[in-house]
Design an enzyme around this catalytic site. Structure first.
Site, PDB file in Angstrom:
ATOM      1  N   LYS A  27      -8.165  14.346   3.845  1.00  0.00           N
ATOM      2  CA  LYS A  27      -7.338  13.145   3.928  1.00  0.00           C
ATOM      3  C   LYS A  27      -6.423  13.303   5.130  1.00  0.00           C
ATOM      4  O   LYS A  27      -6.269  14.400   5.654  1.00  0.00           O
ATOM      5  CB  LYS A  27      -6.521  12.960   2.652  1.00  0.00           C
ATOM      6  CG  LYS A  27      -5.780  14.231   2.208  1.00  0.00           C
ATOM      7  CD  LYS A  27      -5.033  14.046   0.890  1.00  0.00           C
ATOM      8  CE  LYS A  27      -5.916  14.109  -0.332  1.00  0.00           C
ATOM      9  NZ  LYS A  27      -6.029  12.872  -1.050  1.00  0.00           N
ATOM     10  N   ARG A  28      -5.788  12.202   5.565  1.00  0.00           N
ATOM     11  CA  ARG A  28      -4.837  12.310   6.663  1.00  0.00           C
ATOM     12  C   ARG A  28      -3.782  13.363   6.349  1.00  0.00           C
ATOM     13  O   ARG A  28      -3.412  13.558   5.198  1.00  0.00           O
ATOM     14  CB  ARG A  28      -4.137  10.960   6.899  1.00  0.00           C
ATOM     15  CG  ARG A  28      -4.974   9.871   7.549  1.00  0.00           C
ATOM     16  CD  ARG A  28      -5.504  10.209   8.935  1.00  0.00           C
ATOM     17  NE  ARG A  28      -4.468  10.405   9.927  1.00  0.00           N
ATOM     18  CZ  ARG A  28      -3.986   9.475  10.747  1.00  0.00           C
ATOM     19  NH1 ARG A  28      -4.464   8.248  10.689  1.00  0.00           N
ATOM     20  NH2 ARG A  28      -3.061   9.760  11.633  1.00  0.00           N
ATOM     21  N   HIS A  67       0.791  -1.235   0.000  1.00  0.00           N
ATOM     22  CA  HIS A  67       0.000   0.000   0.000  1.00  0.00           C
ATOM     23  C   HIS A  67       0.814   1.271   0.000  1.00  0.00           C
ATOM     24  O   HIS A  67       0.245   2.360   0.027  1.00  0.00           O
ATOM     25  CB  HIS A  67      -0.907   0.044   1.230  1.00  0.00           C
ATOM     26  CG  HIS A  67      -2.128  -0.789   1.093  1.00  0.00           C
ATOM     27  ND1 HIS A  67      -3.270  -0.321   0.487  1.00  0.00           N
ATOM     28  CD2 HIS A  67      -2.385  -2.059   1.446  1.00  0.00           C
ATOM     29  CE1 HIS A  67      -4.184  -1.272   0.498  1.00  0.00           C
ATOM     30  NE2 HIS A  67      -3.671  -2.345   1.073  1.00  0.00           N
ATOM     31  N   LYS A  79     -14.006   8.928  -4.562  1.00  0.00           N
ATOM     32  CA  LYS A  79     -15.281   9.345  -3.964  1.00  0.00           C
ATOM     33  C   LYS A  79     -15.699  10.705  -4.507  1.00  0.00           C
ATOM     34  O   LYS A  79     -16.861  10.942  -4.820  1.00  0.00           O
ATOM     35  CB  LYS A  79     -15.148   9.430  -2.439  1.00  0.00           C
ATOM     36  CG  LYS A  79     -14.777   8.122  -1.765  1.00  0.00           C
ATOM     37  CD  LYS A  79     -14.334   8.362  -0.303  1.00  0.00           C
ATOM     38  CE  LYS A  79     -13.591   7.165   0.252  1.00  0.00           C
ATOM     39  NZ  LYS A  79     -12.882   7.482   1.518  1.00  0.00           N
ATOM     40  N   THR A 115      -8.173   6.886  -2.502  1.00  0.00           N
ATOM     41  CA  THR A 115      -9.561   6.508  -2.765  1.00  0.00           C
ATOM     42  C   THR A 115     -10.480   7.706  -2.557  1.00  0.00           C
ATOM     43  O   THR A 115     -11.576   7.750  -3.111  1.00  0.00           O
ATOM     44  CB  THR A 115     -10.034   5.359  -1.851  1.00  0.00           C
ATOM     45  OG1 THR A 115      -9.709   5.680  -0.496  1.00  0.00           O
ATOM     46  CG2 THR A 115      -9.392   4.040  -2.241  1.00  0.00           C
ATOM     47  N   LYS A 145       1.301  14.243   1.079  1.00  0.00           N
ATOM     48  CA  LYS A 145       0.016  14.666   0.532  1.00  0.00           C
ATOM     49  C   LYS A 145      -0.034  16.179   0.288  1.00  0.00           C
ATOM     50  O   LYS A 145      -0.918  16.698  -0.366  1.00  0.00           O
ATOM     51  CB  LYS A 145      -1.111  14.233   1.461  1.00  0.00           C
ATOM     52  CG  LYS A 145      -1.307  12.704   1.518  1.00  0.00           C
ATOM     53  CD  LYS A 145      -2.380  12.310   2.528  1.00  0.00           C
ATOM     54  CE  LYS A 145      -2.547  10.814   2.690  1.00  0.00           C
ATOM     55  NZ  LYS A 145      -3.394  10.177   1.647  1.00  0.00           N
TER      56      LYS A 145
HETATM   57  C1  LIG Z   1     -11.592   7.660   1.812  1.00  0.00           C
HETATM   58  C2  LIG Z   1     -11.095   8.052   3.130  1.00  0.00           C
HETATM   59  C3  LIG Z   1      -9.721   8.225   3.334  1.00  0.00           C
HETATM   60  C4  LIG Z   1      -8.696   8.077   2.226  1.00  0.00           C
HETATM   61  O1  LIG Z   1      -8.530   9.332   1.605  1.00  0.00           O
HETATM   62  P1  LIG Z   1      -7.310   9.598   0.598  1.00  0.00           P
HETATM   63  O2  LIG Z   1      -7.637  10.929   0.013  1.00  0.00           O
HETATM   64  O3  LIG Z   1      -7.360   8.513  -0.415  1.00  0.00           O
HETATM   65  O4  LIG Z   1      -6.083   9.605   1.396  1.00  0.00           O
HETATM   66  C5  LIG Z   1      -9.280   8.615   4.584  1.00  0.00           C
HETATM   67  N1  LIG Z   1     -10.148   8.817   5.593  1.00  0.00           N
HETATM   68  C6  LIG Z   1     -11.473   8.675   5.432  1.00  0.00           C
HETATM   69  C7  LIG Z   1     -12.379   8.921   6.584  1.00  0.00           C
HETATM   70  C8  LIG Z   1     -11.990   8.277   4.200  1.00  0.00           C
HETATM   71  O5  LIG Z   1     -13.316   8.106   4.052  1.00  0.00           O
END
Ligand SMILES: *Cc1c(COP(=O)(O)O)cnc(C)c1O
Length: 778
Positions: free
Chosen positions: A514-515, A326, A626, A622, A520
């Site tokens: 995102k985190r 990952h 979304k 991911t 990032k």
């Molecule tokens: C989808 C999701 C992530 C992943 O987000 P990335 O932009 O792909 O890092 C992290 N936290 C939550 C709560 C999510 O729903």
């Protein structure tokens, strides 16, 4: 008589002695959940006869279960009716906390996979840890992140069942504990298949008993209980380089050993001691390196408990296990000090040594000898155990999670391995479940799509392509844009309650959720906002549409630099939002405690999806999927799944900027960010706000540290390790282009629409199907 509705009433009466009018939200929650559980009981208890895939994962970020389960059971309408008849708002269950047993993308992927497998009738059971405390809750104090414990079970856990009869014991060097399974049904859409998420809880062997009071045994019993419970107590955040390493290895061994014992026990009921059918009955997918210790444990169990030879056991392991990588971040490819490993699970370490011997023999057989063996060593010359190497050697499949990521694995991170086992490597681009990320979280857009192309997309997302026939239909695009406005208004209403912030839905919603992590590049986003701020004030920026810059995400508690970025963004928000010269044109917000449920509100309301990681660093992402699905354009680098997103939706409908992987590889050694800083006035003006007193870090020195990280580096990295300044102008200009394009609402909405229409590939239904056929042999 409607059984679900009457079951809810009966359960309320039985369990709390209340009528539906008297019951509070938690009593309603339990009654509704249990009434729904009753409906899955017979399906759930039916034996799983076909080949079973097992998803081993230290994290499952399921979010709130009640709505998605009711949706998949087809009970949403009945709940709405029941609540409507009794004047109760269906949204009251939004008070129920998320189960946040994961950090971010990796854990959410596991949850999406379970939904997709059950929906498609694929037998896939999840195995993990039932942490008492999930990911911390985040709040801000004075713009600084603060953490509070996440006591997610405080209102009970009606969706799981404790399965006392199936507990097993797990032995460490100086400790033996029970692993007690808690099973949650995984209900596929339409409820044709019900799989299981089995999470293990650690408990002492001797039940804790207050009668032991007054006895000197009391203290011992307390200690034993606490030591046992510690194993499944906390989810490790991503920053635990050295802290609690031993406990983390214990956690990994705890849940994988328990799961394997459970699986082998079930297998033996049918086949006894004949293990020749094992890999035809079971496939085990390892979600990252966290569960890789299961490989030597599996071999140990077969050899020492079942009398199978080592060679045969290794062969079965290789046929059974598969590994998903990952990340290419070195710190996330787990390594253990051999001494520590031995001090926790010496019996398993012996098998790691034996696996290493088998590896050396295989390498020699291939003509790889002497120092050429070095990059392959599972236990290296410094007595460090490399879990990723162990995984590649002892499985039959190694996959990356987006095309570009898999190529990077083959070309650099695992290149030596790719050379000897080319067939083992494969790609499985991540996906998301459209049931949660569209049907549930964006009912307005779901209704619109179904109205245009039928409801087939709910289980076959590729059908979204059929929307393309409306791409030049002005009316349809306007309807689509109108739904976005509704979702923006709804998010604003929710944020007002949650964070006390109101947004103007006429603004562009530009979103980075995102985190928090340096790769990032939330810092790039923040500096660009400063650039826009100056550009608006001095008149440089023309053709601009008012924009909300929205952030959400948690920083690991010990990751000071990431916390500094949060404080920086909150200070920018303070400056911008209180400046009457610009605050009709821009607004900066950082929502607190970003989690799955918050994501469900934000994704449908976004116009611009910020996916700005340094090329080559984000394995897939991911969140990008979304947002695309919900009709946002991607403002991003050619990284992770962004590459495939723009291939599906068209480069002309997205905003791509910045250096590509190949360029960064070429310039890395000569890169001098200070030169860019000195030569570019806009870069300098933005970066200087870190140190010139305009923004205040409360005397912590955090901002100065960020400044030095960009221009001078630190003992552990070169200056601007993630090429923030290199991509800065390209990013700012592309971003301003997107903002200016928004003024032509029809043209911009058409881009958004074509992103939704192109999102079909990114269903986790497709991803899981690929795993099932190509890896699990189902
Ligand atoms: C989808 C999701 C992530 C992943 O987000 P990335 O932009 O792909 O890092 C992290 N936290 C939550 C709560 C999510 O729903």
């Amino acid at each position: 008589m409607n059984t679900f509705k009457s079951d809810v009433m009966t359960l309320l009466e039985l369990e709390s002695g209340k009528t539906i009018h008297q019951a509070d939200v938690f009593e309603l929650y339990h009654a509704v959940s249990k009434a729904a559980m009753k409906q899955v009981k017979s399906k759930w208890e039916a034996p799983q006869v076909s080949k079973k895939a097992c998803y081993f994962s230290a994290e499952f970020l399921t979010g709130r279960l009640i709505y998605s389960n009711l949706q998949n059971l087809g009970l949403m309408n009945q709940l709405s009716e029941l609540f409507h008849e009794n004047n109760i708002d269906v949204a009251i269950f939004e008070d129920i906390e998320d189960a946040a047993l994961g950090n971010g993308g990796l854990g959410r992927l596991a949850a999406c996979f379970l939904d997709s497998a059950a929906t498609q009738g694929i037998t896939l059971n999840g195995y993990g840890i039932r942490y008492k405390y999930g990911l911390f809750k985040q709040y801000f104090e004075n713009g600084f992140q603060k953490e509070a414990v996440d006591d997610w079970q405080q209102f009970g856990d009606p969706w799981s069942q404790r399965n006392e009869g199936e507990k097993v014991t797990v032995k460490f060097k100086n400790q033996t504990v029970y692993a007690v399974p808690y099973d949650t049904p995984v209900i596929g859409y339409g409820a044709k298949t019900v799989n299981t998420l089995r999470l293990w809880q650690a408990e002492p062997l001797v039940p804790f008993d207050f009668q032991l009071f007054n006895d000197q045994k009391f203290e011992l019993a307390v200690r034993e209980r606490d030591d046992a419970e510690a194993i499944s107590s906390v989810l490790y955040p991503n920053d635990t380089a050295d802290k609690g390493k031993k406990l983390r290895l214990k956690q990994q061994y705890f849940f994988t050993s328990a799961s394997l014992q459970d699986i082998i026990r079930t297998y033996k009921r049918r086949y006894g001691n004949d293990f020749t059918h094992f890999s035809a009955e079971y496939a085990i997918q390892l979600n990252d390196t966290h569960p890789v210790v299961s490989i030597p444990e599996f071999i140990r169990l077969l050899v020492s408990e079942e009398g199978i030879s080592f060679g045969k056991a290794l062969k079965i392991a290789r046929q059974t296990f598969a590994y998903t990588n990952h990340t290419i971040m070195a710190e996330a490819l787990e390594k253990w000090d051999a001494k520590l490993f031995k001090s926790v699970i010496p019996n398993v370490y012996r098998y790691v040594v034996m696996i290493q011997k088998a590896l050396l023999k295989e390498l020699s057989g291939m003509g790889i000898t002497g120092s050429d063996q070095k990059p392959y060593l599972i236990i290296d010359e410094n007595s460090v155990v490399h879990m990723a190497r162990l995984a590649v050697f002892a499985t039959h499949s190694v996959n990356g999670v987006a095309e570009i990521h898999t190529e990077i694995l083959k070309k650099s991170v695992l290149k030596e391995w790719y050379r000897i086992y080319p067939k083992r490597f494969n790609n499985k681009t991540n996906g998301i479940t459209q049931r949660r990320w569209m049907a549930l979280s964006n009912m307005e857009l779901s209704g619109f799509i179904t109205d245009k192309i039928g409801s087939g997309w709910v289980t076959d997302l590729e059908k979204l392509r059929n929307l393309e026939r409306y791409k030049d239909d002005k009316n349809v695009i306007c309807q689509f844009a109108h739904i976005k406005q509704i979702k923006k208004q709804q998010l604003s209403d929710y944020m007002e309650k949650h964070d006390g912030i109101r947004l103007n839905p006429e603004f562009i919603f530009d979103v980075q959720v995102k985190r928090l992590h340096e790769y990032k590049r939330q810092l790039l986003n923040a500096l660009s906002i400063v650039d826009i701020y100056f550009g608006l004030k001095n008149g440089r920026i023309q053709n601009y549409h008012p924009t909300v810059f929205l952030f959400g995400g948690k920083a690991a508690p010990g990751y000071l630099r990431a916390k500094g970025v949060i404080k920086f963004i909150n200070e920018i928000a303070n400056m911008v939002n209180n400046d009457p010269e610009v605050n009709q044109q821009m607004k900066v917000v950082f929502v607190s405690n970003y989690n799955v449920s918050y994501a469900e509100k934000i994704m449908p309301a976004a116009d611009i999806s910020e996916q700005i990681s340094t090329a080559g660093t984000e394995a897939s992402g991911t969140g990008n999927m979304k947002l695309m699905l919900n009709g946002a354009v991607t403002l991003g680098t050619l990284d992770g799944a962004n590459v495939e997103i723009i291939r599906q939706a068209g480069e002309e409908n997205n905003y791509i900027f910045g250096a590509r992987v190949e360029t960064l590889e070429m310039i890395a050694d000569s890169y001098n960010p200070r030169e860019i800083y000195e030569q570019n006035e806009r870069v300098r003006a933005a970066v200087d706000t870190l140190v010139n007193g305009m923004l205040d870090d409360g005397g912590t020195g955090m901002f100065r540290e960020l400044y030095h990280s960009l221009l001078d580096g630190a003992s552990w990295h070169r200056p601007d390790n993630y090429f923030v300044l290199y991509d800065f102008i390209s990013y700012c200009d592309t971003r301003l282009q997107a903002i200016s394009d928004y003024s032509d609402r029809l043209a911009f909405s058409r881009k958004c629409f074509l992103n939704t229409a192109g999102a079909g590939k990114f269903s986790s239904d497709r991803t899981v199907r690929e795993y099932a056929i190509q890896i699990w042999g189902m």
